[in-house]
Structures are given as C-alpha cells and as structure tokens.
Design a protein around this motif. Structure first.
Motif, PDB file in Angstrom:
ATOM      1  N   GLY A 155       0.834  -1.191   0.000  1.00 25.16           N
ATOM      2  CA  GLY A 155       0.000   0.000   0.000  1.00 25.16           C
ATOM      3  C   GLY A 155       0.871   1.245   0.000  1.00 25.16           C
ATOM      4  N   MET A 156       0.266   2.410  -0.134  1.00 25.70           N
ATOM      5  CA  MET A 156       1.019   3.664  -0.141  1.00 25.70           C
ATOM      6  C   MET A 156       1.725   3.914   1.192  1.00 25.70           C
ATOM      7  N   ASP A 157       1.337   3.158   2.226  1.00 22.47           N
ATOM      8  CA  ASP A 157       1.999   3.262   3.528  1.00 22.47           C
ATOM      9  C   ASP A 157       3.189   2.307   3.635  1.00 22.47           C
ATOM     10  N   GLY A 158       3.457   1.539   2.563  1.00 24.20           N
ATOM     11  CA  GLY A 158       4.584   0.620   2.556  1.00 24.20           C
ATOM     12  C   GLY A 158       4.301  -0.726   3.212  1.00 24.20           C
ATOM     13  N   VAL A 159       3.052  -0.981   3.604  1.00 21.20           N
ATOM     14  CA  VAL A 159       2.676  -2.231   4.266  1.00 21.20           C
ATOM     15  C   VAL A 159       2.250  -3.255   3.203  1.00 21.20           C
ATOM     16  N   LEU A 160       2.734  -4.480   3.335  1.00 20.27           N
ATOM     17  CA  LEU A 160       2.430  -5.555   2.391  1.00 20.27           C
ATOM     18  C   LEU A 160       0.926  -5.791   2.293  1.00 20.27           C
ATOM     19  N   SER A 161       0.404  -5.838   1.028  1.00 26.72           N
ATOM     20  CA  SER A 161      -1.021  -6.107   0.825  1.00 26.72           C
ATOM     21  C   SER A 161      -1.243  -7.433   0.105  1.00 26.72           C
ATOM     22  N   ASP A 162      -0.375  -7.798  -0.837  1.00 31.78           N
ATOM     23  CA  ASP A 162      -0.534  -9.054  -1.571  1.00 31.78           C
ATOM     24  C   ASP A 162       0.835  -9.636  -1.925  1.00 31.78           C
ATOM     25  N   ARG A 163       0.869 -10.972  -1.945  1.00 34.21           N
ATOM     26  CA  ARG A 163       2.049 -11.710  -2.409  1.00 34.21           C
ATOM     27  C   ARG A 163       1.549 -12.718  -3.428  1.00 34.21           C
ATOM     28  N   VAL A 164       2.055 -12.622  -4.658  1.00 32.41           N
ATOM     29  CA  VAL A 164       1.607 -13.511  -5.723  1.00 32.41           C
ATOM     30  C   VAL A 164       2.796 -14.376  -6.140  1.00 32.41           C
ATOM     31  N   GLU A 165       2.601 -15.693  -6.076  1.00 32.41           N
ATOM     32  CA  GLU A 165       3.660 -16.653  -6.407  1.00 32.41           C
ATOM     33  C   GLU A 165       3.269 -17.401  -7.669  1.00 32.41           C
ATOM     34  N   TYR A 166       4.092 -17.262  -8.703  1.00 28.85           N
ATOM     35  CA  TYR A 166       3.887 -17.960  -9.969  1.00 28.85           C
ATOM     36  C   TYR A 166       4.766 -19.207  -9.933  1.00 28.85           C
ATOM     37  N   TYR A 177      -3.043  -9.817   2.368  1.00 27.33           N
ATOM     38  CA  TYR A 177      -2.750  -9.292   3.703  1.00 27.33           C
ATOM     39  C   TYR A 177      -3.606  -8.074   3.980  1.00 27.33           C
ATOM     40  N   GLU A 178      -3.965  -7.895   5.230  1.00 25.98           N
ATOM     41  CA  GLU A 178      -4.638  -6.677   5.678  1.00 25.98           C
ATOM     42  C   GLU A 178      -3.876  -6.152   6.873  1.00 25.98           C
ATOM     43  N   GLU A 179      -3.476  -4.887   6.783  1.00 27.07           N
ATOM     44  CA  GLU A 179      -2.652  -4.256   7.809  1.00 27.07           C
ATOM     45  C   GLU A 179      -1.409  -5.079   8.109  1.00 27.07           C
ATOM     46  N   GLY A 180      -0.862  -5.717   7.077  1.00 27.32           N
ATOM     47  CA  GLY A 180       0.364  -6.486   7.207  1.00 27.32           C
ATOM     48  C   GLY A 180       0.199  -7.904   7.714  1.00 27.32           C
ATOM     49  N   ALA A 181      -1.027  -8.294   8.070  1.00 24.57           N
ATOM     50  CA  ALA A 181      -1.293  -9.650   8.588  1.00 24.57           C
ATOM     51  C   ALA A 181      -1.947 -10.492   7.502  1.00 24.57           C
ATOM     52  N   LEU A 182      -1.499 -11.746   7.366  1.00 30.88           N
ATOM     53  CA  LEU A 182      -2.057 -12.654   6.377  1.00 30.88           C
ATOM     54  C   LEU A 182      -3.528 -12.910   6.665  1.00 30.88           C
ATOM     55  N   LYS A 183      -4.393 -12.692   5.640  1.00 32.16           N
ATOM     56  CA  LYS A 183      -5.832 -12.883   5.801  1.00 32.16           C
ATOM     57  C   LYS A 183      -6.348 -14.059   4.981  1.00 32.16           C
ATOM     58  N   SER A 184      -5.752 -14.302   3.789  1.00 32.47           N
ATOM     59  CA  SER A 184      -6.239 -15.390   2.972  1.00 32.47           C
ATOM     60  C   SER A 184      -5.171 -15.849   1.978  1.00 32.47           C
TER      61      SER A 184
END
Length: 187
Positions: A155-166, A177-184
């Motif tokens: 996000g614009m705050d530098g906090v991880l929102s998504d990790r995509v693995e190909y 991720y939401e607020e840096g915590a894994l959600k799904s």
C-alpha cells in the motif's frame, strides 16, 4: 540515518555502512584502519558539478555513481574480482539503485551470485511493488525453487497487501494481507 561500524580485535575499523534517510547507502572498507580503495575517478559537467564518479575498492568492488542536476540519480555496485569476473565476497554481483531529482529512491535491482534477481519499485520513497525471479547465473529460468516469479504489492503506507507466487507447475498462489497480517491464501 544509520551508521554501522565493524571493528577488528584491535579496535581498528574494518568496514562502515551508512544508510541515509533517503535510502541511499554508502559502504566503506578499511585496511589497518585506513579506507581501502585503489582509485576514485570523478568527471565534471560544464558547470563544474560532478557528473559521475567511479570508485574501485581494493576488494574489487566498484561503485559507479551518476549525478543529474547536482543530485545522485544512479548508484551501481558491482562485486568483481581482479580479472573482472564475479567475486565471492558478497552474495550479490550487482546492485543498481535509482533516485529521482529530490533524492528519493525510485527503483532498486539486485542480481545475486546464484542468479536470483530482485527488483523493487518505490513511489515517493515508499516501497510499492517488488519482484523476485528464479534465474540461474546465466539469466536463464532455473528450477532451484518451486516458483519462477514472486511479486509483492504494498500500500502507499509501505505495508504488504498481496504476495503472488507464480509456480513452475503453473499454479498461481495469492496471499492477501490486511494491515500487514495474512488474511487469505488462494490458488
């Protein structure tokens, strides 16, 4: 800014790393407490400002710095041995860091000795997107990892929102991720 100094058993400086507030870094090596570089070459523009600088350290590390409008625009560090080949002194062989006219980092690219390659993209000095490629030492696709590309979105705050693995097997795995915590995690 942060300063990290490494000392030997006698208290002599071995290395000093400086990370400035704008994410620029400066690495210095020392021998017997004295900076260990073999050459520094500076070129100047028609107005007397530095246009570029090449520093070659005794270790073979080269640091090439380019300036634009009086500010650093690019720093390239290459870890080479005396024959111009890849050195084993660091886990990486090349780091290129780009800056905007205000001195904020915009991109950083790292090529590791293993061939692994990372690329980071910044907006207003904040990390917004990064990629990691699984490549061999020749830049070709590698099977060293079960994936060939991993993307991180921030996000614009530098906090991880998504990790995509190909993955090599064709599966695309998305971590949200939401607020840096894994959600799904989804496939």
């Amino acid at each position: 800014s942060t300063l990290t100094t490494e000392l030997d058993a006698n208290g002599e400086t071995l290395a000093r790393d400086i990370v400035y507030d704008n994410a620029t870094t400066r690495a210095e090596t020392f021998e017997n407490g004295v900076r260990s570089w073999s050459s520094i070459k500076r070129n100047y523009d028609e107005h007397g400002g530095i246009s570029d600088q090449l520093t070659v350290l005794d270790s073979g590390l080269t640091i090439s710095t380019e300036y634009q409008y009086g500010a650093i625009s690019l720093i390239v560090k290459e870890d080479l041995n005396q024959d111009g080949g890849q050195s084993d002194a660091n886990a990486w062989s090349r780091i290129a860091t780009y800056f905007d006219e205000d001195g904020s980092i915009t991109n950083r690219s790292v090529t590791y000795d293993s061939g692994l390659h990372t690329s980071q993209h910044y907006t207003n000095g904040t990390l917004t997107f990064s990629q990691k490629y699984d490549l061999d030492q020749n830049g070709e696709a590698s099977d060293a990892n079960p994936w060939y590309l991993i993307e991180h979105w921030y996000g614009m705050d530098g906090v991880l929102s998504d990790r995509v693995e190909y993955r090599d097997d064709g599966i695309i795995k998305v971590h949200h991720y939401e607020e840096g915590a894994l959600k799904s995690v989804s496939l």
